[in-house]
Design an enzyme around this catalytic site. Structure first.
Site, PDB file in Angstrom:
ATOM      1  N   LYS A 165      44.265  52.645  55.718  1.00 21.26           N
ATOM      2  CA  LYS A 165      45.146  51.544  55.501  1.00 21.26           C
ATOM      3  C   LYS A 165      45.641  51.088  56.748  1.00 21.26           C
ATOM      4  O   LYS A 165      46.708  51.761  57.282  1.00 21.26           O
ATOM      5  CB  LYS A 165      45.983  52.126  54.563  1.00 21.26           C
ATOM      6  CG  LYS A 165      46.801  50.608  53.681  1.00 21.26           C
ATOM      7  CD  LYS A 165      47.447  51.382  52.410  1.00 21.26           C
ATOM      8  CE  LYS A 165      48.501  50.322  52.098  1.00 21.26           C
ATOM      9  NZ  LYS A 165      47.894  49.189  51.486  1.00 21.26           N
TER      10      LYS A 165
HETATM   11  N1  PPE Z   1      43.230  47.007  48.698  1.00 20.50           N
HETATM   12  C1  PPE Z   1      44.065  46.414  49.643  1.00 20.50           C
HETATM   13  C2  PPE Z   1      43.394  45.552  50.826  1.00 20.50           C
HETATM   14  C3  PPE Z   1      45.378  46.873  49.539  1.00 20.50           C
HETATM   15  O1  PPE Z   1      46.117  46.558  50.498  1.00 20.50           O
HETATM   16  C4  PPE Z   1      45.916  47.496  48.431  1.00 20.50           C
HETATM   17  C5  PPE Z   1      47.321  48.068  48.647  1.00 20.50           C
HETATM   18  C6  PPE Z   1      45.067  47.941  47.680  1.00 20.50           C
HETATM   19  C7  PPE Z   1      43.836  47.514  47.780  1.00 20.50           C
HETATM   20  C8  PPE Z   1      45.319  48.861  46.379  1.00 20.50           C
HETATM   21  O2  PPE Z   1      45.875  50.196  46.786  1.00 20.50           O
HETATM   22  P1  PPE Z   1      46.741  50.968  45.855  1.00 20.50           P
HETATM   23  O3  PPE Z   1      48.266  50.726  46.390  1.00 20.50           O
HETATM   24  O4  PPE Z   1      46.711  52.459  46.726  1.00 20.50           O
HETATM   25  O5  PPE Z   1      46.518  50.765  44.822  1.00 20.50           O
HETATM   26  N2  PPE Z   1      48.312  47.143  49.262  1.00 20.50           N
HETATM   27  C9  PPE Z   1      49.706  47.427  49.365  1.00 20.50           C
HETATM   28  C10 PPE Z   1      50.337  46.607  50.473  1.00 20.50           C
HETATM   29  C11 PPE Z   1      50.901  45.494  50.146  1.00 20.50           C
HETATM   30  C12 PPE Z   1      51.728  44.700  51.143  1.00 20.50           C
HETATM   31  O6  PPE Z   1      51.678  43.426  50.881  1.00 20.50           O
HETATM   32  O7  PPE Z   1      52.103  45.238  51.904  1.00 20.50           O
HETATM   33  C13 PPE Z   1      50.404  47.885  48.374  1.00 20.50           C
HETATM   34  O8  PPE Z   1      50.159  47.319  47.241  1.00 20.50           O
HETATM   35  O9  PPE Z   1      51.461  48.595  48.631  1.00 20.50           O
END
Ligand code: PPE
Length: 317
Positions: A165
């Site tokens: 990330k």
């Molecule tokens: N793909 C991406 C690109 C992504 O950023 C997230 C989370 C996910 C999938 C889902 O991952 P998870 O949260 O582990 O289920 N995005 C984070 C950031 C959002 C933001 O605007 O800042 C979040 O959901 O916290």
């Protein structure tokens, strides 16, 4: 700070490099390396007030593990142990009196050398917490959102890696999100460089056809979402057949149901993609069932996964 105030985000204290500083004093120098080149990593973690009146961070240790994996992938050595960062998260919630909210651990390269060899720059860590409501809106959560396949592709797995990330990755997400909003949609859906469905700007994607749940495989260009993992676990427990395999955009158009999930977005139904109605244009039964189970689990009404909670308490104000 004016910018933070404008965004409505303000709290008491921020954990920065091992100690708490007052919210308004959490400054960094403009030579902060990550500010110039984007090499940093972060997490997004939610915590909920649970049914029994306690508060719990959801899947905290998995998020801390992913933070360290993201750092490892990017050759960033975090100068704290997992335990220290985990404790910092809990203490940040307490200091900000948040019995529910969102946690943002951030690992970044501080000031020092400029240029593309930041070897000697300090690796710095911050933990910030704030309140965050429905990420794609209350209405979207209930009625479903409208998404657009982006003109931007998700990063190729070898142009930069996709399992971390990484701060800089989000330029791609922001370009896609803004394009979708300007074009009148709620969210962007990105394809990979081969043209297969990858993920949304900040969420993983799922489709339901004939009662089977489909999602792109972990081995593709997706972020390995922790919510994605939660949904797969819950779906399998409910006896749903799950397939992690390549999906094309027209497979989504033909699906009975589509939803997105992520820590911030939780479980949000998709009612339309590229002006094609999905199913009957309303959140479908599988989506609704998984969405309600998800909220039962994160809010502790269903405690069948007690190992997913890290309880903490906040002193009353
Ligand atoms: N793909 C991406 C690109 C992504 O950023 C997230 C989370 C996910 C999938 C889902 O991952 P998870 O949260 O582990 O289920 N995005 C984070 C950031 C959002 C933001 O605007 O800042 C979040 O959901 O916290």
């Amino acid at each position: 700070m004016a910018d933070d105030a404008a965004a409505g985000i303000h709290g008491e204290a921020i954990w920065l490099d091992g100690k708490f500083v007052a919210w308004d004093d959490a400054h960094v120098h403009v030579l902060t390396h990550t500010l110039h080149y984007g090499l940093g990593v972060f997490e997004g973690i939610r915590c909920y007030r649970t049914s029994d009146g306690r508060s719990a961070v959801f899947r905290l240790s998995e998020h801390i593990d992913r933070l360290f994996d993201s750092a490892h992938i990017n050759l960033l050595e975090i100068p704290f142990s997992r335990e220290q960062v985990l404790d910092a998260c809990l203490e940040t919630l307490r200091r900000n009196h948040l019995d529910e909210g969102y946690l943002r651990p951030l690992v970044f390269l501080g000031a020092g050398a400029m240029g593309l060899n930041p070897g000697a720059n300090p690796v710095r860590v911050a933990v910030i917490a704030w309140e965050w409501g429905a990420y794609l809106g209350e209405e979207g959560m209930e009625r479903g959102i409208r998404a657009k396949v982006s003109s931007f592709s998700r990063h190729h797995v070898n142009s930069k890696m996709t399992k971390g990330k990484t701060c800089g990755d989000y330029v791609n997400s922001i370009l896609a999100k803004r394009e979708a909003l300007v074009d009148g949609y709620d969210e962007a859906l990105l394809l990979d460089t081969q043209g297969y469905v990858c993920e949304a700007s900040g969420e993983n994607i799922f489709a339901v056809t004939d009662g089977i749940l489909y999602t792109p495989a972990f081995g593709g260009a997706i972020l390995g979402g922790i919510t994605r993992n939660t949904m797969l676990t819950l779906a399998r427990e409910q006896g749903l057949e799950v397939k992690e395999e390549p999906i094309t955009r027209d497979m989504l158009y033909m699906s009975d149901e589509v939803f997105m999930c992520g820590t911030a977005a939780e479980v949000t139904p998709v009612r339309e993609i590229d002006r094609r109605m999905i199913g009957n244009g309303k959140p479908g039964p599988v989506t609704l069932q998984l969405q309600s189970r998800y909220f039962d689990v994160v809010k502790g009404a269903d405690t069948s996964h007690s190992d997913w909670y890290t309880y903490y308490s906040v002193a009353p104000l």
